[in-house]
Motif scaffolding. Structure first.
Motif, mmCIF file in Angstrom:
data_model
loop_
_atom_site.group_PDB
_atom_site.id
_atom_site.type_symbol
_atom_site.label_atom_id
_atom_site.label_comp_id
_atom_site.label_asym_id
_atom_site.label_seq_id
_atom_site.Cartn_x
_atom_site.Cartn_y
_atom_site.Cartn_z
ATOM 1 N N LEU A 1 0.827 -1.201 0.000
ATOM 2 C CA LEU A 1 0.000 0.000 0.000
ATOM 3 C C LEU A 1 0.866 1.258 0.000
ATOM 4 C CD1 LEU A 1 -2.892 1.175 0.205
ATOM 5 C CD2 LEU A 1 -2.541 1.193 2.691
ATOM 6 N N ILE A 2 1.879 1.268 0.821
ATOM 7 C CA ILE A 2 2.794 2.420 0.864
ATOM 8 C C ILE A 2 3.498 2.571 -0.485
ATOM 9 C CG2 ILE A 2 4.922 3.297 1.902
ATOM 10 C CD1 ILE A 2 3.954 2.137 4.551
ATOM 11 N N TYR A 3 3.940 1.466 -1.063
ATOM 12 C CA TYR A 3 4.611 1.507 -2.371
ATOM 13 C C TYR A 3 3.662 2.040 -3.450
ATOM 14 C CZ TYR A 3 6.960 -0.019 -6.601
ATOM 15 O OH TYR A 3 7.541 -0.041 -7.825
ATOM 16 N N MET A 4 2.402 1.608 -3.422
ATOM 17 C CA MET A 4 1.434 2.076 -4.420
ATOM 18 C C MET A 4 1.180 3.571 -4.269
ATOM 19 S SD MET A 4 -1.330 -1.069 -4.642
ATOM 20 C CE MET A 4 -2.638 0.073 -4.786
ATOM 21 N N ILE A 5 1.091 4.058 -3.039
ATOM 22 C CA ILE A 5 0.885 5.489 -2.825
ATOM 23 C C ILE A 5 2.058 6.289 -3.372
ATOM 24 C CG2 ILE A 5 0.747 7.273 -1.037
ATOM 25 C CD1 ILE A 5 -0.888 5.250 0.645
ATOM 26 N N LYS B 1 4.404 9.637 -7.799
ATOM 27 C CA LYS B 1 5.430 9.865 -8.821
ATOM 28 C C LYS B 1 4.814 9.910 -10.211
ATOM 29 C CE LYS B 1 9.404 8.086 -6.338
ATOM 30 N NZ LYS B 1 10.504 7.118 -6.314
ATOM 31 N N ILE B 2 3.833 9.076 -10.468
ATOM 32 C CA ILE B 2 3.142 9.097 -11.765
ATOM 33 C C ILE B 2 2.445 10.439 -11.955
ATOM 34 C CG2 ILE B 2 1.195 8.106 -13.049
ATOM 35 C CD1 ILE B 2 2.031 5.370 -11.902
ATOM 36 N N GLY B 3 1.845 10.961 -10.893
ATOM 37 C CA GLY B 3 1.192 12.269 -10.968
ATOM 38 C C GLY B 3 2.179 13.379 -11.259
ATOM 39 N N ILE B 4 3.349 13.320 -10.639
ATOM 40 C CA ILE B 4 4.383 14.335 -10.875
ATOM 41 C C ILE B 4 4.867 14.267 -12.316
ATOM 42 C CG2 ILE B 4 6.748 14.995 -10.276
ATOM 43 C CD1 ILE B 4 6.065 14.126 -7.375
ATOM 44 N N VAL B 5 5.113 13.073 -12.818
ATOM 45 C CA VAL B 5 5.569 12.915 -14.205
ATOM 46 C C VAL B 5 4.496 13.390 -15.181
ATOM 47 C CG1 VAL B 5 6.194 11.194 -15.948
ATOM 48 C CG2 VAL B 5 7.202 11.085 -13.685
ATOM 49 N N ALA B 6 3.234 13.101 -14.891
ATOM 50 C CA ALA B 6 2.148 13.546 -15.764
ATOM 51 C C ALA B 6 2.077 15.074 -15.810
ATOM 52 C CB ALA B 6 0.820 12.964 -15.289
ATOM 53 N N LYS B 7 2.267 15.732 -14.666
ATOM 54 C CA LYS B 7 2.273 17.200 -14.647
ATOM 55 C C LYS B 7 3.434 17.748 -15.453
ATOM 56 C CE LYS B 7 -0.023 18.075 -10.251
ATOM 57 N NZ LYS B 7 0.152 18.579 -8.878
ATOM 58 N N LYS B 8 4.613 17.135 -15.317
ATOM 59 C CA LYS B 8 5.780 17.606 -16.065
ATOM 60 C C LYS B 8 5.571 17.431 -17.564
ATOM 61 C CE LYS B 8 9.275 17.091 -12.505
ATOM 62 N NZ LYS B 8 10.546 16.478 -12.112
ATOM 63 N N ILE B 9 4.986 16.325 -17.975
ATOM 64 C CA ILE B 9 4.704 16.117 -19.397
ATOM 65 C C ILE B 9 3.686 17.131 -19.886
ATOM 66 C CG2 ILE B 9 3.636 14.511 -21.042
ATOM 67 C CD1 ILE B 9 5.012 12.246 -19.520
ATOM 68 N N ASP B 10 2.688 17.435 -19.075
ATOM 69 C CA ASP B 10 1.687 18.435 -19.436
ATOM 70 C C ASP B 10 2.341 19.802 -19.610
ATOM 71 O OD1 ASP B 10 -0.960 19.409 -19.909
ATOM 72 O OD2 ASP B 10 -0.923 20.250 -17.872
ATOM 73 N N TYR B 11 3.225 20.181 -18.681
ATOM 74 C CA TYR B 11 3.925 21.453 -18.805
ATOM 75 C C TYR B 11 4.800 21.480 -20.055
ATOM 76 C CZ TYR B 11 2.589 22.469 -13.957
ATOM 77 O OH TYR B 11 1.901 22.699 -12.816
#
Length: 116
Positions: free
Chosen positions: A30-34, A39-49
């Motif tokens: 659970l901790i690993y999934m969180i 990290k996936i959210g951060i990468v998605a934001k960077k790709i969006d920018y």
């Protein structure tokens, strides 16, 4: 009867130990999934920018590219005319220097207006 009771308590204690191990592994997962989803959210934001920045820069560059394309088309047209009619063009340029200089200044003005 004593053996049966000790076997049952041993079995229950084994089940409790296995249950604790499963809970511990589930907690780690659970901790690993969180962490992974963050990290996936951060990468998605960077790709969006990145995509937004590239779109903005391409919008800024498109008038310049269009102006360069038109100028290169004019140059290709003039080059083909010059290659076909070298003698007649040189005679025309010698006789009409003012007209040729006006034509060149109009080309420069067209390039400047397309650049804006």
């Amino acid at each position: 009867m004593l053996k049966l009771a000790s076997i049952q308590t041993t079995g229950i204690s084994i089940l409790i130990i296995v249950g604790c191990i499963v809970l511990f592994v589930a907690f780690i997962a659970l901790i690993y999934m969180i962490i992974a989803y963050r990290k996936i959210g951060i990468v998605a934001k960077k790709i969006d920018y990145l995509v937004e920045d590239m779109t903005y820069k391409s919008e800024l560059l498109s008038p310049t590219v269009e102006a360069l394309t038109k100028i290169s088309n004019f140059i290709n047209l003039l080059e083909s005319l010059i290659n076909q009619n070298v003698d007649s063009l040189t005679q025309y340029a010698d006789k009409n220097k003012e007209t040729v200089s006006k034509f060149i200044s109009k080309l420069k003005d067209a390039a400047k207006t397309e650049d804006k």
